[in-house]
Design a protein around this motif. Structure first.
Motif, PDB file in Angstrom:
ATOM      1  N   CYS A 260      47.173  -4.127 -26.456  1.00 30.67           N
ATOM      2  CA  CYS A 260      46.565  -2.795 -26.296  1.00 30.67           C
ATOM      3  C   CYS A 260      45.456  -2.479 -27.297  1.00 30.67           C
ATOM      4  CB  CYS A 260      47.639  -1.720 -26.382  1.00 30.67           C
ATOM      5  SG  CYS A 260      48.816  -1.777 -25.012  1.00 30.67           S
ATOM      6  N   ASP A 261      45.298  -3.283 -28.296  1.00 31.11           N
ATOM      7  CA  ASP A 261      44.325  -3.006 -29.360  1.00 31.11           C
ATOM      8  C   ASP A 261      42.922  -2.730 -28.822  1.00 31.11           C
ATOM      9  OD1 ASP A 261      42.567  -3.090 -31.484  1.00 31.11           O
ATOM     10  OD2 ASP A 261      43.187  -5.057 -32.216  1.00 31.11           O
ATOM     11  N   ALA A 262      42.419  -3.642 -27.979  1.00 29.11           N
ATOM     12  CA  ALA A 262      41.012  -3.563 -27.566  1.00 29.11           C
ATOM     13  C   ALA A 262      40.750  -2.477 -26.523  1.00 29.11           C
ATOM     14  CB  ALA A 262      40.556  -4.914 -27.026  1.00 29.11           C
ATOM     15  N   ALA A 263      41.823  -1.962 -25.903  1.00 24.61           N
ATOM     16  CA  ALA A 263      41.622  -0.974 -24.844  1.00 24.61           C
ATOM     17  C   ALA A 263      40.944   0.298 -25.350  1.00 24.61           C
ATOM     18  CB  ALA A 263      42.972  -0.621 -24.200  1.00 24.61           C
ATOM     19  N   ASP A 264      41.033   0.561 -26.651  1.00 26.21           N
ATOM     20  CA  ASP A 264      40.365   1.739 -27.213  1.00 26.21           C
ATOM     21  C   ASP A 264      38.914   1.450 -27.583  1.00 26.21           C
ATOM     22  OD1 ASP A 264      40.468   0.401 -29.747  1.00 26.21           O
ATOM     23  OD2 ASP A 264      42.499   1.146 -30.041  1.00 26.21           O
ATOM     24  N   GLY A 265      38.447   0.237 -27.281  1.00 26.32           N
ATOM     25  CA  GLY A 265      37.044  -0.087 -27.499  1.00 26.32           C
ATOM     26  C   GLY A 265      36.762  -0.756 -28.835  1.00 26.32           C
ATOM     27  N   VAL A 266      37.743  -0.796 -29.706  1.00 28.13           N
ATOM     28  CA  VAL A 266      37.523  -1.392 -31.029  1.00 28.13           C
ATOM     29  C   VAL A 266      38.681  -2.338 -31.367  1.00 28.13           C
ATOM     30  CG1 VAL A 266      37.148  -0.936 -33.479  1.00 28.13           C
ATOM     31  CG2 VAL A 266      36.348   0.724 -31.774  1.00 28.13           C
ATOM     32  N   PRO A 267      38.458  -3.653 -31.246  1.00 25.46           N
ATOM     33  CA  PRO A 267      39.519  -4.591 -31.635  1.00 25.46           C
ATOM     34  C   PRO A 267      39.642  -4.647 -33.159  1.00 25.46           C
ATOM     35  CG  PRO A 267      37.673  -5.729 -30.549  1.00 25.46           C
ATOM     36  CD  PRO A 267      37.235  -4.335 -30.825  1.00 25.46           C
ATOM     37  N   ASP A 268      40.619  -3.922 -33.659  1.00 23.23           N
ATOM     38  CA  ASP A 268      40.745  -3.793 -35.113  1.00 23.23           C
ATOM     39  C   ASP A 268      42.189  -3.887 -35.580  1.00 23.23           C
ATOM     40  OD1 ASP A 268      41.668  -1.510 -33.960  1.00 23.23           O
ATOM     41  OD2 ASP A 268      40.480  -0.107 -35.157  1.00 23.23           O
ATOM     42  N   GLY A 269      43.075  -4.381 -34.701  1.00 21.51           N
ATOM     43  CA  GLY A 269      44.480  -4.516 -35.087  1.00 21.51           C
ATOM     44  C   GLY A 269      45.255  -3.219 -35.007  1.00 21.51           C
ATOM     45  N   VAL A 270      44.635  -2.189 -34.416  1.00 21.95           N
ATOM     46  CA  VAL A 270      45.286  -0.880 -34.345  1.00 21.95           C
ATOM     47  C   VAL A 270      45.128  -0.314 -32.935  1.00 21.95           C
ATOM     48  CG1 VAL A 270      45.160   1.514 -35.152  1.00 21.95           C
ATOM     49  CG2 VAL A 270      44.925  -0.363 -36.793  1.00 21.95           C
ATOM     50  N   ILE A 271      46.229   0.212 -32.375  1.00 25.10           N
ATOM     51  CA  ILE A 271      46.160   0.926 -31.098  1.00 25.10           C
ATOM     52  C   ILE A 271      45.819   2.382 -31.415  1.00 25.10           C
ATOM     53  CG2 ILE A 271      47.413   1.577 -29.009  1.00 25.10           C
ATOM     54  CD1 ILE A 271      49.411  -0.720 -29.682  1.00 25.10           C
TER      55      ILE A 271
HETATM   56 CA   LIG Z   1      41.921  -0.841 -31.554  1.00 22.41          CA
END
Ligand SMILES: [Ca+2]
Length: 563
Positions: A260-271
């Motif tokens: 689910c990390d990248a679904a917010d547009g920013v792959p940063d290790g955080v949902i």
């Molecule tokens: Ca993220």
């Protein structure tokens, strides 16, 4: 030496709002006199069982200060210890503040778990009058809330839930006024977890006494969320008689973040908003192509983890409270031993000190929850309104980590939505209007009060002071990660329901490339968090009252989503 009264007036002029009581001559008293002269309002006063005061010399990081210890009680069973720490006044040699070493403000600090706190060093070292209390009992055990004979010990419960911090705030203000011969210009609260809950109680029940309240990760809805801390234990015990190994729980969390990390547009290790993540632990079942190389799950374990994420429901499938969100560390509540306060909460709910949680199945959870709601939650759950606090101009600032492993952050969002509905012109929640005095900042990827992979909020208390004293409401809070003392990532945190939106270029590790925007109050997200009627958890209907959530729209979106 400058005449104290002249000096007092000149520095006071720089502190907007300060009220000078005795401009002609300094009328403060020495620290030792505070406890020995009945004229100072402590010794011999009703309900003050004992009091002492003395100057504590500077030691290590702690500045010299006046310490006042008060034992408060309105009857033989009430014994609340209150401590007030005061930067030295002029009589006692204090310098550099608006009066002595004092900055003209008070700051009450809160406790944690089932404990208060008497450690007032933080605020005192920063120039504030600091205060704390022990909530009427020593140690962190909530067991005495139920007597051996099956009655409630309401003195214990009320002193912990509300009386302790109310008396703390009132005494800290009175003692400051006497010691410095000045009313405090501003009065604050600063707490997290139980300390955050205490801040909410003060806003709800002592609404005219504080100008600013920082109440983070608040443990409000005490009975309901602590009962929900046991949900996963019941589910796992039903399914296979014990806990899922921590390594498998942690792998499920890692897999959920990866999904689910990248679904917010920013792959940063955080949902960013875990409510939007639909990852199922079934993807980790051993033998599935999506299963991890290590710590895969049995089907029963996967279904148990999905239920832990989902949170407690009754047998009709209606939600009773919120679960732990995907991305949140699971073992704190779902380890081989349950969290101790959850075990005690089952005893509070049933007013039975020997109640054994292992006798309860997940299907029977609703009965224990309903017992808690009906028997004690009106006393403990502190979900009152903010009418008086709002009317008297108070400001309430709350931070909550979206991956809080002990309280369920959706409970805090639930209260916030309720207040947005209450202070709107129409039925629909009006968050803009609410933000005029109450702001909630979510911390994606942040655990209970602090910790976790997400960027950590910086200087929340400073933001509150700026809001109260300069009228600058925080539009965002800077958050950052560090490694070895070096800042590795910055990110703005945004007032709910906004979130940090990436501008589309530049480093995603730099807060400058984000703005606060979007609206996380999506219909399906909000609808799925509508709860079963309070006190009718076993068979009540979903309760839309006061939530500003439209049941017709919710039913339509549920149909459209095939749920
Ligand atoms: Ca993220």
């Amino acid at each position: 030496m400058l005449c104290p009264s002249v000096r007092l007036m000149s520095v006071t002029a720089s502190l907007a709002g300060a009220v000078l009581l005795a401009p002609a001559a300094y009328a403060g008293v020495s620290c030792s006199e505070l406890a020995t002269d009945p004229a100072n309002g402590l010794l011999g006063s009703p309900n003050v069982k004992s009091v002492n005061s003395q100057v504590i010399a500077a030691s290590g990081p702690n500045v010299a200060h006046c310490q006042v210890n008060i034992l408060y009680g309105e009857n033989p069973s009430q014994n609340i210890n209150i401590r007030v720490g005061l930067p030295l006044n002029e009589l006692d040699g204090g310098t550099g503040g608006v009066q002595g070493a004092w900055n003209g403000r008070t700051q009450g600090i809160g406790g944690g778990g089932c404990s208060g706190s008497l450690n007032v060093g933080g605020p005192v070292n920063a120039g504030y009058v600091g205060s704390g209390n022990d909530t009427g009992h020593a140690g962190g055990d909530c067991t005495p809330g139920v007597n051996q004979d099956g009655t409630y010990n309401l003195q214990f419960i009320n002193d912990f839930i509300r009386n302790g911090m109310k008396q703390q705030v009132l005494f800290s203000k009175a003692v400051a006024k006497t010691y410095y011969a000045m009313k405090p210009a501003y009065n604050y609260w600063n707490g997290c977890s139980t300390g955050g809950r205490q801040g909410y109680v003060l806003a709800q029940e002592l609404g005219t006494e504080l100008d600013g309240i920082l109440a983070n990760a608040p443990a409000i809805y005490w009975t309901r969320f602590q009962t929900a801390q046991m949900w996963g234990q019941l589910v796992m015990r039903d399914a296979f008689g014990g806990a899922i190994p921590a390594a498998r729980l942690n792998q499920a969390t890692t897999s959920a973040i990866a999904a689910c990390d990248a679904a917010d547009g920013v792959p940063d290790g955080v949902i960013d908003d875990p409510r939007t993540c639909r990852f199922s632990a079934r993807a980790n079942v051993c033998g599935m192509p999506t299963a991890p190389a290590e710590n895969c799950l049995t089907l029963a374990e996967a279904d148990a983890i999905d239920r832990i994420w989902d949170g407690p429901r009754n047998v009709e499938g209606n939600k009773l409270w919120f679960g732990l969100d995907r991305g949140t560390s699971l073992p704190a509540l779902n380890g081989t031993s349950p969290f101790f306060l959850g075990v005690i909460q089952f005893q509070w709910n049933t007013h039975d000190r020997s109640f054994d949680w292992t006798t309860v199945s997940a299907d029977e959870y609703a009965e224990v929850a309903q017992a808690g709601s009906r028997n004690i939650a009106d006393v403990t759950d502190t979900f009152g309104d903010l009418d008086v606090f709002r009317k008297s101009g108070g400001k309430l600032l709350t931070f909550v980590g979206m991956n809080d492993q002990l309280i369920m952050p959706r409970g805090v969002l639930h209260y916030y939505r309720e207040m947005a509905a209450r202070y709107s012109n129409r039925d629909k929640p009006d968050f803009k209007r609410l933000q005029g005095f109450y702001r909630l900042f979510r911390g994606p990827g942040v655990a209970h009060c602090s910790g976790g992979a997400g960027p950590q909020p910086q200087n929340l208390f400073g933001a509150l002071v700026n809001w109260v004293e300069n009228g600058v409401a925080p539009d965002q809070i800077l958050a950052q990660n560090t490694s070895g003392g070096v800042v590795t990532r910055t990110r703005p945190l945004c007032p709910y329901p906004q979130t940090a939106v990436y501008n589309g270029s530049g480093s995603t590790g730099d807060a400058a490339n984000f703005h606060c925007g979007d609206n996380l109050e999506k219909l399906h997200t909000v609808c799925e968090d509508v709860l079963t009627e309070y006190k009718d958890e076993v068979s009540g209907d979903l309760d839309y009252t006061g939530m500003g959530v439209n049941p017709v729209a919710c039913k339509a979106t549920a149909r459209a989503r095939g749920r």
